[in-house]
Design an enzyme around this catalytic site. Structure first.
Site, short mmCIF file in Angstrom:
data_model
loop_
_atom_site.label_atom_id
_atom_site.label_comp_id
_atom_site.label_asym_id
_atom_site.label_seq_id
_atom_site.Cartn_x
_atom_site.Cartn_y
_atom_site.Cartn_z
N LYS A 1 -18.54 39.64 36.81
CA LYS A 1 -18.32 38.44 37.63
C LYS A 1 -18.24 37.24 36.71
O LYS A 1 -19.25 36.72 36.24
CB LYS A 1 -19.44 38.26 38.66
CG LYS A 1 -18.95 37.45 39.83
CD LYS A 1 -19.70 36.22 40.26
CE LYS A 1 -20.21 35.16 39.43
NZ LYS A 1 -19.36 33.96 39.35
N GLU B 1 -29.98 36.12 29.25
CA GLU B 1 -29.77 35.23 28.09
C GLU B 1 -29.72 33.83 28.67
O GLU B 1 -28.71 33.44 29.26
CB GLU B 1 -28.46 35.64 27.40
CG GLU B 1 -28.50 35.44 25.92
CD GLU B 1 -28.09 34.05 25.55
OE1 GLU B 1 -28.97 33.16 25.59
OE2 GLU B 1 -26.92 33.85 25.23
N CYS C 1 -25.84 27.46 24.22
CA CYS C 1 -27.27 27.68 24.47
C CYS C 1 -28.08 27.68 23.18
O CYS C 1 -29.21 27.23 23.16
CB CYS C 1 -27.49 28.98 25.24
SG CYS C 1 -26.80 30.41 24.40
N GLU D 1 -33.10 21.58 29.04
CA GLU D 1 -31.77 21.79 28.44
C GLU D 1 -30.79 20.78 29.04
O GLU D 1 -30.69 20.64 30.25
CB GLU D 1 -31.32 23.22 28.75
CG GLU D 1 -30.05 23.59 28.04
CD GLU D 1 -29.71 25.08 28.21
OE1 GLU D 1 -29.64 25.55 29.35
OE2 GLU D 1 -29.51 25.74 27.19
P1 NDP Z 1 -25.71 29.09 36.24
O1 NDP Z 1 -26.78 29.75 35.47
O2 NDP Z 1 -26.00 28.80 37.67
O3 NDP Z 1 -24.37 30.03 36.20
C1 NDP Z 1 -24.10 31.02 35.24
C2 NDP Z 1 -23.42 32.20 35.90
O4 NDP Z 1 -24.24 32.71 36.94
C3 NDP Z 1 -22.09 31.88 36.56
O5 NDP Z 1 -21.23 33.01 36.55
C4 NDP Z 1 -22.51 31.60 37.99
O6 NDP Z 1 -21.43 31.76 38.87
C5 NDP Z 1 -23.55 32.68 38.18
N1 NDP Z 1 -24.54 32.40 39.22
C6 NDP Z 1 -24.95 31.19 39.70
N2 NDP Z 1 -25.87 31.36 40.67
C7 NDP Z 1 -26.05 32.70 40.81
C8 NDP Z 1 -26.85 33.49 41.67
N3 NDP Z 1 -27.69 32.95 42.57
N4 NDP Z 1 -26.77 34.83 41.57
C9 NDP Z 1 -25.95 35.41 40.68
N5 NDP Z 1 -25.14 34.70 39.84
C10 NDP Z 1 -25.21 33.37 39.90
O7 NDP Z 1 -25.28 27.85 35.44
P2 NDP Z 1 -24.63 26.46 35.92
O8 NDP Z 1 -23.17 26.58 35.82
O9 NDP Z 1 -25.16 25.99 37.22
O10 NDP Z 1 -25.18 25.52 34.76
C11 NDP Z 1 -26.50 25.00 34.88
C12 NDP Z 1 -27.15 24.91 33.54
O11 NDP Z 1 -27.36 26.24 33.05
C13 NDP Z 1 -26.34 24.22 32.46
O12 NDP Z 1 -26.47 22.84 32.50
C14 NDP Z 1 -26.97 24.82 31.23
O13 NDP Z 1 -28.16 24.12 30.96
C15 NDP Z 1 -27.31 26.23 31.65
N6 NDP Z 1 -26.30 27.20 31.19
C16 NDP Z 1 -26.63 27.97 30.12
C17 NDP Z 1 -25.72 28.84 29.61
C18 NDP Z 1 -26.07 29.71 28.43
O14 NDP Z 1 -25.19 30.01 27.63
N7 NDP Z 1 -27.32 30.15 28.32
C19 NDP Z 1 -24.37 28.98 30.15
C20 NDP Z 1 -24.14 28.15 31.32
C21 NDP Z 1 -25.08 27.30 31.79
P3 NDP Z 1 -20.53 30.47 39.31
O15 NDP Z 1 -20.37 29.62 38.10
O16 NDP Z 1 -19.30 31.11 39.75
O17 NDP Z 1 -21.31 29.83 40.40
#
Ligand code: NDP
Length: 496
Positions: free
Chosen positions: A189, A264, A298, A399
């Site tokens: 996904k 992660e 990250c 973060e």
């Molecule tokens: P999320 O953690 O919410 O999203 C990451 C992935 O998880 C996306 O594919 C998202 O789908 C999916 N997702 C979101 N909610 C759910 C759920 N309830 N169940 C299953 N999958 C889910 O990140 P955000 O985009 O909201 O970003 C928020 C913060 O997270 C950022 O500001 C950053 O701090 C951190 N982040 C960290 C990352 C890393 O590399 N460790 C990467 C991205 C974000 P979709 O986007 O389609 O909703």
């Protein structure tokens, strides 16, 4: 070589109709016919429509993966899995240029950086194609002479792979390659913000020789589409990269079916710069941590800890580099930093800058974007330092995920280590020092999944990456990721 590369326009790399899902070996629309749009973050314009999975589509995808796992995929020899991964690497290699442009448009990545990141993507497949051939159990000398005891490493079954938007294709591959190498089937996904390159990867799966259903891709929002994978009892493991808050939700929900997890998550890693360090190198790493992928990384060291005596000189050098940073349109090969990925992310980072100011820190930006009307419609943010911060402030504890570093000063090694380790996160840490004994002490004392001495945090496919504390569970990359996608069976053979 780079000079010969041409601009690929949107119409050169985008499909004309909605982007499909991959289910049971076929590119398909959603059953409902519903679509959502993706946007170009450099100008806010719509880029493409994508079919949005409903519960019935996720059901089909998991059923296809489950069927393939208990069907044709089971009998495929390790040697043939390895060949398929290598063939996928070869196919991917021939598409790297087009995929780099696709991520340039979909994620706002500067084209030069996008090319550099994706040039390394096939090696993820090659690495796991190689090491899967060494996957083996062991014979155990148990303390009972009437038994012959050995272990087998078996695949888990169906793995749900939930991928974020910051490195869409690279992270999808980092999850898919070990899962497939270990003999699992997957449902991927991608983030709804950046799904396009993963859909294109899906179009190569059949050509690489994977049987239908081994790889499936469903598009749509995290909740409900990702969450449906987390809740499905047929999904044996979820591998998720993203924010810690979402990771905790997944952790809780996965408990209901006692799933394996690789999480992660976020980071607030510290970079410690001592007075005896090579300052040019340390300044270069701090600069890169700020501007690489617009700070949406990250593992970036976003808490900059400077030894008091060199702090002013260090900041002067860093500020000079930031003022010279080329912010621009992602398609311009000269651009070093593009936009953030979405208006949501831009607002989130902006909120943190206000919070930093309210907390008493001095927030300073190093580029005047108001003088750049061509960027006005995009999600652009100037590189920003949060000066005079303390480790108790939210801007030092949470973060931010943008081109922002929080700067603190320290006196001596003990104070530096105490500040660095005082975090709910523990993804990575960096230290710069010319003293070899201190370097070794720091390698021991810094509490993080990756510790880098006199170099920046750069993960590679062949070394494990994954955090301590709230930065996650399990490892991605390296042999550890392959082992994390297997389960150990113990076989005890009675000899009399
Ligand atoms: P999320 O953690 O919410 O999203 C990451 C992935 O998880 C996306 O594919 C998202 O789908 C999916 N997702 C979101 N909610 C759910 C759920 N309830 N169940 C299953 N999958 C889910 O990140 P955000 O985009 O909201 O970003 C928020 C913060 O997270 C950022 O500001 C950053 O701090 C951190 N982040 C960290 C990352 C890393 O590399 N460790 C990467 C991205 C974000 P979709 O986007 O389609 O909703």
């Amino acid at each position: 070589m780079t000079a010969e590369l041409k601009t690929m326009k949107r119409e050169d790399v985008l499909r004309s109709g909605p982007y499909p899902m991959l289910i049971g070996g076929k590119e398909v629309p959603s059953i409902s016919g519903k679509t959502f749009a993706t946007f170009d973050p450099s100008n806010g314009r719509k880029l493409a429509d994508v079919y949005e999975a409903g519960p019935e589509d996720v059901e089909r995808a998991v059923a296809a993966a489950h069927g393939a796992f208990h069907g044709p995929w089971r009998g495929v020899l390790p040697r043939d899995r390895s060949r398929m991964l290598l063939e996928l690497a070869r196919l991917l290699e021939s598409r790297v240029e087009a995929l780099s442009w696709l991520e340039c448009y979909d994620a706002g990545k500067p084209i030069a950086a996008s090319r550099a990141w994706l040039a390394g993507a096939p090696s993820t497949l090659e690495y796991y194609a190689g090491i899967l051939l060494g996957l083996a159990g062991e014979t155990l000398e148990v303390s009972d002479r009437t038994l012959l005891d050995f272990t087998m490493r078996e695949p888990l079954g169906v793995c749900g792979l939930i991928v974020p938007w910051n490195f869409p294709l690279s992270i999808a591959l980092l999850k898919m390659a070990p899962a497939l190498a270990a003999g699992n089937c997957v449902v991927v996904k991608p983030s709804e913000v950046t799904p396009l390159s993963t859909v294109e990867l899906g179009s190569l799966i059949a050509e690489a020789g994977f049987p239908p259903g081994v790889v499936n891709i469903v598009n749509g929002p995290g909740d409900p589409v990702g969450m449906a994978l987390v809740r499905d009892p047929r999904v044996a493991k979820v591998s998720f990269t993203g924010g810690t808050a979402t990771g905790k939700t997944i952790f809780r929900e996965a408990a209901a079916t006692v799933k394996r997890l690789t999480l992660e998550l976020g980071g607030k890693s510290a970079s410690l710069v001592f007075a005896d360090a090579n300052l040019d190198k340390a300044v270069g790493v701090a600069y890169t941590d700020m501007v690489r992928n617009s700070g949406q990384v990250c593992g970036a060291c976003t808490r900059l800890l400077l030894e008091e005596s060199i702090a002013d000189a260090f900041l002067e050098a860093l500020e000079a580099k930031l003022r010279a940073l080329r912010i621009g349109l992602p398609g311009d090969p000269a651009t070093e930093m593009g936009p953030l990925v979405s208006p949501t992310q831009l607002a989130r980072v902006g909120d943190y800058l206000r919070i930093g100011g309210d907390e008493g820190a001095r927030v300073q930006s190093y580029s005047d974007l108001r003088a750049r009307p061509e960027l006005a419609e995009g999600c652009y943010m100037a590189p920003t330092l949060i000066h005079d911060a303390t480790n108790a402030m939210r801007v030092a504890r949470e973060e931010i995920f943008g081109p922002v570093l929080t700067v603190m000063r320290f006196k001596g090694e003990d104070e530096a280590v105490r500040i660095a380790n005082d975090s709910r996160y523990g993804l990575a840490a960096c230290a710069f020092t010319g003293d070899a004994s201190r370097a070794m002490r720091l390698a021991r004392a810094l509490s993080a999944g990756t510790v880098c001495i006199n170099t920046g945090v750069r993960s590679s496919v062949d070394a494990p990456f994954g955090g301590f504390r709230e930065s996650g569970v399990g490892k991605e990359r390296g042999r550890e990721a392959l082992l994390d996608d297997t389960q150990v069976k113990n076989v005890r053979f009675g000899l009399n």
